[in-house]
Design a protein around this motif. Structure first.
Motif, PDB file in Angstrom:
ATOM      1  N   ASN A 144      40.772  16.565  -6.177  1.00 52.43           N
ATOM      2  CA  ASN A 144      39.153  16.917  -6.418  1.00 52.43           C
ATOM      3  C   ASN A 144      39.012  15.343  -5.497  1.00 52.43           C
ATOM      4  N   VAL A 145      39.154  14.802  -4.988  1.00 53.90           N
ATOM      5  CA  VAL A 145      39.216  13.570  -4.592  1.00 53.90           C
ATOM      6  C   VAL A 145      38.271  14.030  -3.450  1.00 53.90           C
ATOM      7  N   LYS A 146      36.983  13.263  -2.821  1.00 47.68           N
ATOM      8  CA  LYS A 146      36.332  13.337  -1.491  1.00 47.68           C
ATOM      9  C   LYS A 146      37.139  12.437  -0.364  1.00 47.68           C
ATOM     10  N   PHE A 147      37.626  13.055   0.704  1.00 51.20           N
ATOM     11  CA  PHE A 147      38.508  12.072   1.935  1.00 51.20           C
ATOM     12  C   PHE A 147      37.595  12.124   3.011  1.00 51.20           C
ATOM     13  N   ASN A 148      36.430  12.478   2.986  1.00 48.91           N
ATOM     14  CA  ASN A 148      35.933  12.988   4.681  1.00 48.91           C
ATOM     15  C   ASN A 148      35.959  11.276   5.237  1.00 48.91           C
ATOM     16  N   ASP A 149      36.444  11.534   6.385  1.00 52.00           N
ATOM     17  CA  ASP A 149      36.236  10.243   7.231  1.00 52.00           C
ATOM     18  C   ASP A 149      37.507   9.415   6.917  1.00 52.00           C
ATOM     19  N   THR A 150      38.012   9.631   5.667  1.00 52.51           N
ATOM     20  CA  THR A 150      39.240   8.985   5.069  1.00 52.51           C
ATOM     21  C   THR A 150      40.762   8.865   5.875  1.00 52.51           C
ATOM     22  N   SER A 151      41.046   7.157   6.330  1.00 48.88           N
ATOM     23  CA  SER A 151      42.243   7.259   7.270  1.00 48.88           C
ATOM     24  C   SER A 151      43.583   7.019   6.371  1.00 48.88           C
ATOM     25  N   ILE A 152      44.400   7.664   6.880  1.00 53.71           N
ATOM     26  CA  ILE A 152      45.270   8.152   6.142  1.00 53.71           C
ATOM     27  C   ILE A 152      47.015   7.712   6.570  1.00 53.71           C
ATOM     28  N   LEU A 153      47.793   6.407   6.523  1.00 54.52           N
ATOM     29  CA  LEU A 153      48.705   6.182   8.029  1.00 54.52           C
ATOM     30  C   LEU A 153      49.877   5.701   6.959  1.00 54.52           C
ATOM     31  N   ASP A 154      50.589   5.671   7.359  1.00 54.40           N
ATOM     32  CA  ASP A 154      51.761   5.701   6.241  1.00 54.40           C
ATOM     33  C   ASP A 154      51.673   5.074   5.120  1.00 54.40           C
ATOM     34  N   VAL A 155      51.133   6.697   4.000  1.00 53.65           N
ATOM     35  CA  VAL A 155      50.961   6.177   3.090  1.00 53.65           C
ATOM     36  C   VAL A 155      51.813   7.555   2.313  1.00 53.65           C
ATOM     37  N   GLU A 156      52.682   6.897   1.092  1.00 55.81           N
ATOM     38  CA  GLU A 156      53.175   7.183  -0.298  1.00 55.81           C
ATOM     39  C   GLU A 156      52.301   8.033  -1.364  1.00 55.81           C
ATOM     40  N   PHE A 157      52.858   9.175  -1.104  1.00 48.31           N
ATOM     41  CA  PHE A 157      52.395   9.194  -3.030  1.00 48.31           C
ATOM     42  C   PHE A 157      53.187  10.048  -3.576  1.00 48.31           C
ATOM     43  N   SER A 158      54.093   9.007  -4.660  1.00 51.49           N
ATOM     44  CA  SER A 158      54.540   9.676  -5.592  1.00 51.49           C
ATOM     45  C   SER A 158      53.898  10.113  -7.213  1.00 51.49           C
ATOM     46  N   ASN A 159      54.884  11.388  -7.790  1.00 50.88           N
ATOM     47  CA  ASN A 159      54.327  11.602  -8.938  1.00 50.88           C
ATOM     48  C   ASN A 159      52.559  11.889  -9.309  1.00 50.88           C
ATOM     49  N   CYS A 160      51.651  12.604  -7.929  1.00 47.89           N
ATOM     50  CA  CYS A 160      50.913  12.265  -8.059  1.00 47.89           C
ATOM     51  C   CYS A 160      49.724  13.745  -8.448  1.00 47.89           C
ATOM     52  N   LYS A 161      48.767  14.201  -9.057  1.00 46.89           N
ATOM     53  CA  LYS A 161      48.292  15.325  -9.391  1.00 46.89           C
ATOM     54  C   LYS A 161      47.227  15.372  -8.097  1.00 46.89           C
ATOM     55  N   MET A 162      47.332  15.912  -7.391  1.00 47.89           N
ATOM     56  CA  MET A 162      45.767  16.419  -6.148  1.00 47.89           C
ATOM     57  C   MET A 162      45.714  17.339  -5.760  1.00 47.89           C
ATOM     58  N   LEU A 163      44.742  17.947  -6.850  1.00 44.88           N
ATOM     59  CA  LEU A 163      44.500  19.498  -6.489  1.00 44.88           C
ATOM     60  C   LEU A 163      43.137  19.797  -5.259  1.00 44.88           C
ATOM     61  N   GLY A 164      42.748  20.494  -5.243  1.00 49.68           N
ATOM     62  CA  GLY A 164      41.897  20.953  -4.080  1.00 49.68           C
ATOM     63  C   GLY A 164      41.475  19.477  -3.496  1.00 49.68           C
ATOM     64  N   ILE A 165      42.035  18.850  -2.551  1.00 51.01           N
ATOM     65  CA  ILE A 165      41.501  17.977  -1.651  1.00 51.01           C
ATOM     66  C   ILE A 165      41.770  17.962  -0.239  1.00 51.01           C
ATOM     67  N   GLN A 166      40.591  18.187   0.588  1.00 46.18           N
ATOM     68  CA  GLN A 166      40.135  18.968   1.765  1.00 46.18           C
ATOM     69  C   GLN A 166      40.809  17.621   2.746  1.00 46.18           C
ATOM     70  N   PHE A 167      41.832  17.852   2.898  1.00 43.24           N
ATOM     71  CA  PHE A 167      42.780  16.841   3.651  1.00 43.24           C
ATOM     72  C   PHE A 167      41.900  17.226   4.834  1.00 43.24           C
ATOM     73  N   ASP A 168      41.474  17.880   5.353  1.00 42.60           N
ATOM     74  CA  ASP A 168      41.040  18.217   7.077  1.00 42.60           C
ATOM     75  C   ASP A 168      39.123  17.830   7.360  1.00 42.60           C
ATOM     76  N   ARG A 169      39.346  16.933   6.368  1.00 42.98           N
ATOM     77  CA  ARG A 169      37.295  16.632   6.142  1.00 42.98           C
ATOM     78  C   ARG A 169      37.978  15.039   6.444  1.00 42.98           C
ATOM     79  N   SER A 170      39.581  14.468   6.959  1.00 46.84           N
ATOM     80  CA  SER A 170      40.166  13.457   6.614  1.00 46.84           C
ATOM     81  C   SER A 170      39.508  12.521   8.070  1.00 46.84           C
ATOM     82  N   ASN A 171      39.782  11.284   8.178  1.00 45.90           N
ATOM     83  CA  ASN A 171      40.146  10.766   9.860  1.00 45.90           C
ATOM     84  C   ASN A 171      41.529  11.471  10.098  1.00 45.90           C
TER      85      ASN A 171
END
Length: 185
Positions: A52-79
Protein backbone atom coordinates in the motif's frame (compact mmCIF):
# COMPACT_ATOMS: atom_id res chain seq x y z
CA UNK A 1 19.02 15.24 -2.83
CA UNK A 2 21.05 12.45 -4.48
CA UNK A 3 21.91 9.49 -2.24
CA UNK A 4 24.16 6.93 -3.91
CA UNK A 5 25.77 3.58 -3.11
CA UNK A 6 24.17 3.24 0.32
CA UNK A 7 22.66 0.23 2.08
CA UNK A 8 19.64 0.77 4.29
CA UNK A 9 18.41 -1.88 6.71
CA UNK A 10 15.28 -2.18 8.83
CA UNK A 11 13.95 1.29 8.02
CA UNK A 12 10.29 2.11 8.48
CA UNK A 13 10.32 5.55 6.86
CA UNK A 14 12.23 7.07 4.00
CA UNK A 15 12.55 10.68 2.93
CA UNK A 16 10.60 10.89 -0.27
CA UNK A 17 11.44 13.28 -3.09
CA UNK A 18 15.09 12.14 -2.91
CA UNK A 19 16.97 10.31 -5.63
CA UNK A 20 18.39 6.93 -4.59
CA UNK A 21 20.96 5.57 -7.03
CA UNK A 22 22.65 2.18 -6.67
CA UNK A 23 21.16 1.75 -3.20
CA UNK A 24 20.07 -1.41 -1.41
CA UNK A 25 17.11 -1.62 0.96
CA UNK A 26 17.01 -4.72 3.19
CA UNK A 27 14.31 -5.82 5.62
CA UNK A 28 12.61 -2.42 5.48
CA UNK A 29 8.92 -1.95 6.28
CA UNK A 30 7.57 0.99 4.31
CA UNK A 31 3.99 -0.32 4.32
CA UNK A 32 1.30 2.36 4.00
CA UNK A 33 4.05 4.93 3.48
CA UNK A 34 4.42 7.69 0.94
CA UNK A 35 7.32 7.43 -1.51
CA UNK A 36 5.78 9.81 -4.03
CA UNK A 37 8.07 11.84 -6.29
CA UNK A 38 11.07 9.73 -5.26
CA UNK A 39 13.57 8.36 -7.79
CA UNK A 40 14.98 4.85 -7.49
CA UNK A 41 17.70 4.13 -10.05
CA UNK A 42 19.66 0.87 -10.30
CA UNK A 43 18.62 -0.02 -6.76
CA UNK A 44 17.32 -3.14 -5.06
CA UNK A 45 14.78 -3.99 -2.40
CA UNK A 46 15.30 -7.28 -0.55
CA UNK A 47 12.86 -8.77 1.97
CA UNK A 48 10.96 -5.48 2.26
CA UNK A 49 7.29 -4.73 2.94
CA UNK A 50 6.03 -2.08 0.53
CA UNK A 51 2.33 -2.90 0.80
CA UNK A 52 0.00 0.00 0.00
CA UNK A 53 2.90 2.40 -0.53
CA UNK A 54 2.07 5.50 -2.54
CA UNK A 55 4.30 5.71 -5.60
CA UNK A 56 2.67 8.79 -7.17
CA UNK A 57 5.10 10.20 -9.76
CA UNK A 58 7.87 7.91 -8.42
CA UNK A 59 10.58 6.90 -10.89
CA UNK A 60 11.53 3.21 -10.93
CA UNK A 61 14.48 2.65 -13.28
CA UNK A 62 16.38 -0.66 -13.31
CA UNK A 63 15.13 -1.64 -9.86
CA UNK A 64 15.08 -5.21 -8.54
CA UNK A 65 12.56 -6.35 -5.94
CA UNK A 66 13.34 -9.71 -4.29
CA UNK A 67 11.19 -11.47 -1.69
CA UNK A 68 9.14 -8.33 -1.16
CA UNK A 69 5.55 -7.96 0.02
CA UNK A 70 3.96 -5.34 -2.24
CA UNK A 71 0.20 -5.66 -1.87
CA UNK A 72 -2.22 -3.13 -3.39
CA UNK A 73 0.31 -0.78 -5.01
CA UNK A 74 -0.97 1.46 -7.80
CA UNK A 75 2.07 1.37 -10.06
CA UNK A 76 0.06 3.13 -12.76
CA UNK A 77 0.39 6.33 -10.73
CA UNK A 78 4.20 6.15 -10.82
CA UNK A 79 6.30 7.99 -13.37
CA UNK A 80 5.95 5.62 -16.28
CA UNK A 81 8.73 7.07 -18.38
CA UNK A 82 11.38 4.35 -18.68
CA UNK A 83 9.75 2.19 -15.96
CA UNK A 84 11.94 -0.90 -15.62
CA UNK A 85 11.81 -3.39 -12.79
CA UNK A 86 12.33 -7.06 -11.99
CA UNK A 87 10.04 -8.64 -9.41
CA UNK A 88 11.29 -12.00 -8.14
CA UNK A 89 9.60 -14.05 -5.41
CA UNK A 90 7.34 -11.10 -4.59
CA UNK A 91 3.73 -10.81 -3.45
CA UNK A 92 2.11 -8.36 -5.87
CA UNK A 93 -1.52 -9.21 -5.14
CA UNK A 94 -4.07 -6.56 -6.10
CA UNK A 95 -1.46 -4.27 -7.68
CA UNK A 96 -2.48 -2.04 -10.58
CA UNK A 97 -0.47 -1.75 -13.80
CA UNK A 98 -3.35 -0.25 -15.83
CA UNK A 99 -2.26 0.97 -19.30
CA UNK A 100 1.44 0.82 -18.35
CA UNK A 101 4.29 0.13 -20.75
CA UNK A 102 6.00 -2.79 -19.03
CA UNK A 103 8.34 -3.98 -21.77
CA UNK A 104 11.28 -3.47 -19.40
CA UNK A 105 9.75 -5.48 -16.57
CA UNK A 106 9.92 -9.13 -15.49
CA UNK A 107 7.79 -11.07 -13.03
CA UNK A 108 9.42 -14.27 -11.80
CA UNK A 109 8.03 -16.76 -9.26
CA UNK A 110 5.71 -14.13 -7.84
CA UNK A 111 2.08 -13.95 -6.74
CA UNK A 112 0.03 -11.62 -8.93
CA UNK A 113 -3.42 -12.58 -7.65
CA UNK A 114 -5.98 -9.96 -8.62
CA UNK A 115 -3.37 -7.79 -10.37
CA UNK A 116 -4.74 -5.41 -13.00
CA UNK A 117 -2.83 -5.41 -16.30
CA UNK A 118 -5.79 -4.03 -18.28
CA UNK A 119 -4.60 -2.41 -21.53
CA UNK A 120 -0.95 -2.74 -20.44
CA UNK A 121 1.88 -3.27 -22.93
CA UNK A 122 3.64 -6.48 -21.86
CA UNK A 123 5.20 -7.33 -25.21
CA UNK A 124 8.04 -9.86 -24.76
CA UNK A 125 7.79 -9.64 -20.95
CA UNK A 126 8.71 -12.61 -18.79
CA UNK A 127 5.89 -13.64 -16.41
CA UNK A 128 7.16 -17.08 -15.41
CA UNK A 129 6.36 -19.22 -12.41
CA UNK A 130 3.70 -16.76 -11.21
CA UNK A 131 0.28 -17.26 -9.65
CA UNK A 132 -2.12 -15.27 -11.85
CA UNK A 133 -5.43 -16.07 -10.13
CA UNK A 134 -7.97 -13.37 -11.06
CA UNK A 135 -5.30 -11.24 -12.77
CA UNK A 136 -6.86 -9.11 -15.51
CA UNK A 137 -5.19 -8.86 -18.94
CA UNK A 138 -8.16 -7.44 -20.90
CA UNK A 139 -7.06 -5.44 -23.98
CA UNK A 140 -3.37 -5.97 -23.05
CA UNK A 141 -0.57 -6.51 -25.54
CA UNK A 142 0.92 -9.88 -24.60
CA UNK A 143 2.69 -10.55 -27.89
CA UNK A 144 5.78 -12.67 -27.26
CA UNK A 145 5.20 -12.68 -23.48
CA UNK A 146 6.52 -15.76 -21.68
CA UNK A 147 3.94 -17.27 -19.31
CA UNK A 148 5.55 -20.69 -18.94
CA UNK A 149 5.32 -22.26 -15.49
CA UNK A 150 2.74 -19.66 -14.39
CA UNK A 151 -0.53 -20.99 -12.98
CA UNK A 152 -4.20 -20.01 -12.91
CA UNK A 153 -3.89 -17.89 -16.03
CA UNK A 154 -7.14 -16.67 -17.63
CA UNK A 155 -6.99 -14.57 -20.76
CA UNK A 156 -9.66 -13.83 -23.35
CA UNK A 157 -7.79 -14.18 -26.67
CA UNK A 158 -10.59 -12.34 -28.46
CA UNK A 159 -9.80 -9.04 -26.72
CA UNK A 160 -6.11 -9.52 -25.88
CA UNK A 161 -3.14 -9.59 -28.26
CA UNK A 162 -1.37 -12.93 -27.83
CA UNK A 163 0.66 -13.54 -31.01
CA UNK A 164 3.81 -15.54 -30.26
CA UNK A 165 3.10 -15.62 -26.51
CA UNK A 166 4.75 -18.60 -24.84
CA UNK A 167 2.30 -20.81 -22.95
CA UNK A 168 2.36 -24.35 -21.65
CA UNK A 169 -0.23 -26.95 -22.61
CA UNK A 170 -1.62 -26.84 -19.06
CA UNK A 171 -2.56 -23.16 -19.56
CA UNK A 172 -4.90 -23.76 -22.52
CA UNK A 173 -8.02 -24.10 -20.33
CA UNK A 174 -7.41 -20.53 -19.12
CA UNK A 175 -7.69 -19.32 -22.71
CA UNK A 176 -10.93 -21.17 -23.27
CA UNK A 177 -12.69 -20.66 -19.91
CA UNK A 178 -15.24 -18.16 -21.22
CA UNK A 179 -16.58 -20.86 -23.55
CA UNK A 180 -17.43 -23.12 -20.59
CA UNK A 181 -15.76 -26.15 -22.20
CA UNK A 182 -14.88 -29.34 -20.36
CA UNK A 183 -11.36 -30.21 -21.36
CA UNK A 184 -10.22 -33.69 -20.42
CA UNK A 185 -6.73 -35.06 -20.65
Amino acid sequence: MLIANETFEKLSTLDNKNEYECCTFKNCDFSDGNLSATKFIESEFVDCNLSNVKFNDTSILDVEFSNCKMLGIQFDRSNQLLFSAVFENCQLNDCTFFEMKLRQAAFINSSLEGADFTAADLKDVKITGCDLFNASFDRANLEGADFRMSVRLQIDPEITRLAKARLSLAQLPGLLSKHNLKIEG
